[in-house]
Scaffold this motif. Structure first.
Motif, PDB file in Angstrom:
ATOM      1  N   GLU A 137       9.508  -1.538   3.079  1.00 58.59           N
ATOM      2  CA  GLU A 137       8.378  -1.187   3.948  1.00 58.59           C
ATOM      3  C   GLU A 137       7.251  -2.232   3.846  1.00 58.59           C
ATOM      4  OE1 GLU A 137       9.673   0.604   1.506  1.00 58.59           O
ATOM      5  OE2 GLU A 137       8.181   1.664   0.315  1.00 58.59           O
ATOM      6  N   HIS A 151      -1.980  -7.449  -4.125  1.00 62.98           N
ATOM      7  CA  HIS A 151      -2.855  -7.673  -2.972  1.00 62.98           C
ATOM      8  C   HIS A 151      -4.310  -7.800  -3.444  1.00 62.98           C
ATOM      9  CE1 HIS A 151      -4.854  -6.966   0.885  1.00 62.98           C
ATOM     10  NE2 HIS A 151      -3.720  -7.384   1.426  1.00 62.98           N
ATOM     11  N   ASN A 185       6.810  -6.678  -0.866  1.00 60.49           N
ATOM     12  CA  ASN A 185       8.012  -6.156  -0.205  1.00 60.49           C
ATOM     13  C   ASN A 185       9.098  -7.237  -0.220  1.00 60.49           C
ATOM     14  OD1 ASN A 185       7.294  -7.926   1.807  1.00 60.49           O
ATOM     15  ND2 ASN A 185       6.528  -6.349   3.206  1.00 60.49           N
ATOM     16  N   ASP A 245       2.737  -2.270  -0.585  1.00 63.21           N
ATOM     17  CA  ASP A 245       1.460  -1.580  -0.804  1.00 63.21           C
ATOM     18  C   ASP A 245       0.588  -2.560  -1.588  1.00 63.21           C
ATOM     19  OD1 ASP A 245       2.038  -1.282  -3.637  1.00 63.21           O
ATOM     20  OD2 ASP A 245       3.389   0.333  -3.066  1.00 63.21           O
ATOM     21  N   THR A 246      -0.585  -2.146  -1.962  1.00 63.66           N
ATOM     22  CA  THR A 246      -1.480  -3.137  -2.571  1.00 63.66           C
ATOM     23  C   THR A 246      -0.980  -3.615  -3.938  1.00 63.66           C
ATOM     24  OG1 THR A 246      -2.819  -1.372  -3.513  1.00 63.66           O
ATOM     25  CG2 THR A 246      -3.539  -2.280  -1.390  1.00 63.66           C
ATOM     26  N   ALA A 252      -3.917   1.696   5.650  1.00 59.54           N
ATOM     27  CA  ALA A 252      -3.925   1.723   4.177  1.00 59.54           C
ATOM     28  C   ALA A 252      -4.697   0.526   3.634  1.00 59.54           C
ATOM     29  CB  ALA A 252      -2.496   1.728   3.651  1.00 59.54           C
ATOM     30  N   ILE A 271       2.952  -2.633   4.165  1.00 57.79           N
ATOM     31  CA  ILE A 271       1.711  -1.853   4.136  1.00 57.79           C
ATOM     32  C   ILE A 271       1.090  -1.821   5.535  1.00 57.79           C
ATOM     33  CG2 ILE A 271       0.248  -3.834   3.492  1.00 57.79           C
ATOM     34  CD1 ILE A 271      -1.285  -1.830   1.650  1.00 57.79           C
TER      35      ILE A 271
END
Lengths: 308, 479
Positions: free
Chosen positions: A173, A224, A269, A264-265, A179, A175
């Motif tokens: 996935e 991130h 990925n 995500d942070t 989000a 982000i």
């Protein structure tokens, strides 16, 4: 009645003997052998698990696993080092989230015990088992059936632990912008206190590797720029310098990645992992690990990438 | 304290050893010790509710003696009434107070009145429905002259609070059970071994079958809106396995445990899912409660003596009361009513006692007709269980509508893994093989060589240890 009690005791003893037997076979007879062409082993939690593609990076075996505290990494790392004389370097993911006090929950929380103990119990030493029992006896007792069941399952699988102790598992996935926006505007929250059990076991892992003449390096995987854990940078650096000043720290955290390279942070990925791993591979192939000024090489490479 | 807990694994051997080694020469001391052990066992839930057991015990002991001494019919009836009112009063207060209040309030609202009464935050004492009925049976039997009142208060206390069956039955009758506390007990090796086997099977049913099925049944029932028909069918079937494994497992453990202490409890389940019609199902399911209602409500109401319509009325009453006994919710009443409806065709055609013996007696497999009857009865039972498990009538109705709405013939979205499915299948095979016995391990493997027989027991014990689901409280503790 004595006959009844005697037979009950015999049945109980046979039952306990079977359970203990499976455990002992797993403790002494399990296979932890990795391919001889892997001289570098990577340990750590999900940051490393999701980012370091060991099919791309030469000579590396990734054994990082999501949510794994150093408490559980220690018996794994120890056994890998003991059973694989070809290992020359152990890279250990050392990042902001692993030094905070909250991370000790990864040692003693019910779900962590019930997930980790079945795999690692046979290779854990008695003081560690005792510590875990003291921390959360209810969860340890409740997990014993799972430990025993896993021992039996591993026996049926030929006692090969290598496939079940971690590895590179990319996330597919990406982000989403909502989000990211939320992470960007969230107030920075510094967390108080330093991890205890986890860091104690990191100390032990480092000491054990060195006693076997295996070089240890800490690595930091990129996250991130809006990752909440970056708020703990001050604590992280103070722990690193004060406690692990003698362990080489390779900081890859500033590797340039696009927002679309993150799941995500906190995690890369698949796309981010590929870019990152190819870069690491190129650094290793150009002699990063044999060089004296490793972080300098990394920084130079990062500067070149940033200037592109 | 749950039978499937570590606490109990320590508690039971200690009680067993003290009972047989230290106190075996004195029945009174054994009884006193059983009372103490039972109260400790109960206190693990909530020691405050021990007072209810003590009050019920003391009152019914005293009333039993008083009824026994009294000749006047009116006075005897008054004494019985005190026992009934106080015992059922406790039950109604703790179990039904909020239910009645809420329904009264809603009824008043319909007629335009506001009832200013508030529900109470009442905890239901574990086992109250069971020991209340057990102790009531004593005063009723004494009143009827079927039983002489006992003067032994300790023995009577042990009869009311006997820990193996205190929390969820079987509901014993004083006529069968109380005399066992008055007579000297000797350790019977073969009974104890059989009791241990029954406990082992009961634990397997509870921990492996019921607890594993519960995880999936709960998931499906709690999220029933989002699942297709096949998943909902599977959820209902798994709940049927869950409630059977849970309750009959508890009963097996209670009966087996009682045998370890030299007592014989009556059977509570007789392989009900192998029934060929609903009437047979109800002769095989929760036997101690069914026969209690038969003897203390159905027969006094006239039973089937006064013509078919009174028989129909009485049958409905029994099933509705049975439903209400299970809990203060309209779902249980609907469950009871549905069972009565399924029962009616058999009653009206006088075929409710057609299937009395064991199915496929002397044969390995049932005939095709028997198999169809069994499958049809099981299907009806599963359908009825939906009301029993649902949170409300609306939930049950939506669940049933969901079954027939879509994806009935697709693969279920949620299902147990293969190992659990295999264990459920093996469980049914073993139950089928032992269907003519009191429990499946009563005769199974007895003729095998010892090494194989012990191997079977060890395999069951290891299955319990390895495949035990997440520890869940026994369903019937809430009743």
């Amino acid at each position: 009645m004595k006959n009844f009690i005697l037979k009950t005791l015999i049945a109980t003893a046979i039952f306990a003997g079977i359970v203990a037997g499976f455990w002992l076979v797993n403790r002494w007879g399990s296979r932890w052998t990795i391919s001889p062409d892997k001289q570098i082993v990577l340990l750590g939690h999900s940051h490393a698990e999701r980012a370091w593609d060991d099919t791309v990076i030469p000579g590396m075996a990734n054994f990082a696993e999501s949510g794994e505290s150093y408490f559980y990494t220690y018996p794994k790392g120890r056994r890998l080092i003991d059973r694989n004389r070809g290992i020359e370097i152990v890279l250990i993911e050392f990042s902001n989230s692993q030094v905070i006090a909250e991370i000790d929950e990864w040692v003693r929380a019910d779900d962590h015990i019930s997930y980790r103990l079945p795999v690692y119990a046979p290779v854990m030493d008695w003081p560690s088992l005792r510590l875990l029992f003291d921390l959360n006896s209810e969860a340890v007792i409740g997990t014993l059936p799972l430990v025993s069941k896993n021992n039996a399952v591993m026996l049926m699988r030929g006692l090969d632990y290598i496939p079940v102790i971690g590895g590179f598992h990319p996330l597919d996935e990406t982000i989403d912008s909502a989000a990211l926006a939320s992470a960007a505007t969230a107030p920075a929250r510094k967390r108080e206190g330093m991890a205890t059990f986890g860091l104690d076991y990191l100390d032990r892992l480092v000491a054990h590797a060195r006693s076997k003449r295996v070089e240890v390096m800490f690595v930091r995987t990129p996250v991130h720029r809006h990752a909440p854990e970056l708020a703990d940078e001050e604590l992280f650096q103070s722990v690193r310098k004060a406690r692990y000043g003698d362990v080489e720290f390779l900081d890859f955290g500033r590797f340039p990645l696009a927002d679309t390279d993150f799941a995500d942070t906190g995690h890369l990925n698949r796309s981010g992992a590929t870019k990152f791993s190819e870069w690491i591979a190129s650094l290793i192939e150009s002699g990063l690990l044999e060089a004296d000024d490793r972080q300098h090489i990394i920084d130079n490479s990062l500067a070149r990438l940033s200037n592109r | 304290m749950l039978f499937n807990s570590l606490d109990f694994a320590i508690f039971l051997p200690v009680v067993f050893l003290v009972y047989w080694f230290v106190l075996r020469k004195s029945v009174s001391l054994q009884n006193l010790f059983l009372v103490a052990a039972s109260y400790v066992f109960y206190s693990f839930w909530d020691w405050r509710f021990l007072a209810l057991i003590v009050i019920s015990t003391a009152m019914d002991y005293g009333l039993g003696l008083a009824i026994g001494k009294t000749d006047g019919r009116r006075r005897r009836r008054a004494l019985l009434l005190v026992s009934v009112v106080v015992n059922l009063g406790f039950l109604v207060f703790f179990k039904y107070y909020n239910f009645f209040l809420e329904n009264f309030r809603e009824a008043f609202t319909v007629f335009g009145y506001q009832l200013n009464a508030h529900t109470l935050d009442i905890i239901l004492p574990v086992g109250i429905s069971f020991y209340t009925f057990q102790t009531l049976s004593y005063t009723i039997d004494v009143y009827r002259g079927q039983l002489r009142p006992t003067r032994d208060f300790i023995a009577f206390s042990a009869f009311v609070s006997f820990f193996p069956q205190l929390a969820a039955g079987p509901i014993e009758r004083a006529g069968n059970f109380l005399p066992q506390f008055l007579a000297p007990r000797t350790f019977d090796y073969s009974k104890a071994v059989d009791g241990a086997r029954q406990m082992l099977w009961g634990l397997f049913k509870k921990v492996v079958i019921a607890d594993n099925c519960a995880e999936f049944a709960n998931t499906i029932f709690n999220g029933s809106d989002g699942y297709g028909g096949s998943t909902l069918v599977l959820g209902a079937v798994l709940f049927a396995f869950q409630i059977y494994g849970d309750f009959s497992g508890y009963s097996d453990m209670a009966i087996g445990m009682a045998r370890l202490f030299g007592f014989s409890l009556r059977a509570n389940f007789a392989f009900p899912y192998f029934s060929r019609d609903i009437a047979e199902f109800w002769r095989r399911w929760h036997i101690s409660l069914t026969t209690w209602f038969r003897d203390y409500i159905y027969i006094p109401l006239g039973g089937s003596r006064d013509g078919i319509w009174k028989s129909v009325r009485n049958t409905f009453i029994i099933f509705l009361v049975s439903g209400f006994w299970h809990g203060a919710n309209w779902t249980f009443i609907a469950w009871g009513a549905l069972n009565a409806v399924w029962f009616m065709p058999l009653l009206l055609s006088r075929r409710n006692r057609r299937n009395v013996g064991t199915i496929a007696q002397g044969r390995m497999l049932p005939s095709f007709r028997e198999f169809l009857s069994m499958a049809a009865t099981f299907s009806l039972t599963v359908l009825t269980w939906i009301f029993f498990r649902a949170e409300s009538i609306r939930h049950a109705w939506d669940y049933i509508c969901g079954i027939f709405s879509n994806r009935l013939f697709s693969m279920p979205e949620v299902h147990p893994d293969k190992s659990i499915a295999v264990l459920i299948a093996l469980f049914f095979v073993v139950e089928w093989i032992g269907r003519a016995d009191l429990h499946p391990l009563e005769t199974l493997a007895l003729r095998w060589r010892r090494v194989f027989r012990w191997g079977l027991y060890l395999a069951i014990a290891l299955s319990i240890f390895w495949f035990g689901g997440r520890e869940q409280e026994f369903i019937y503790f809430q009743f």
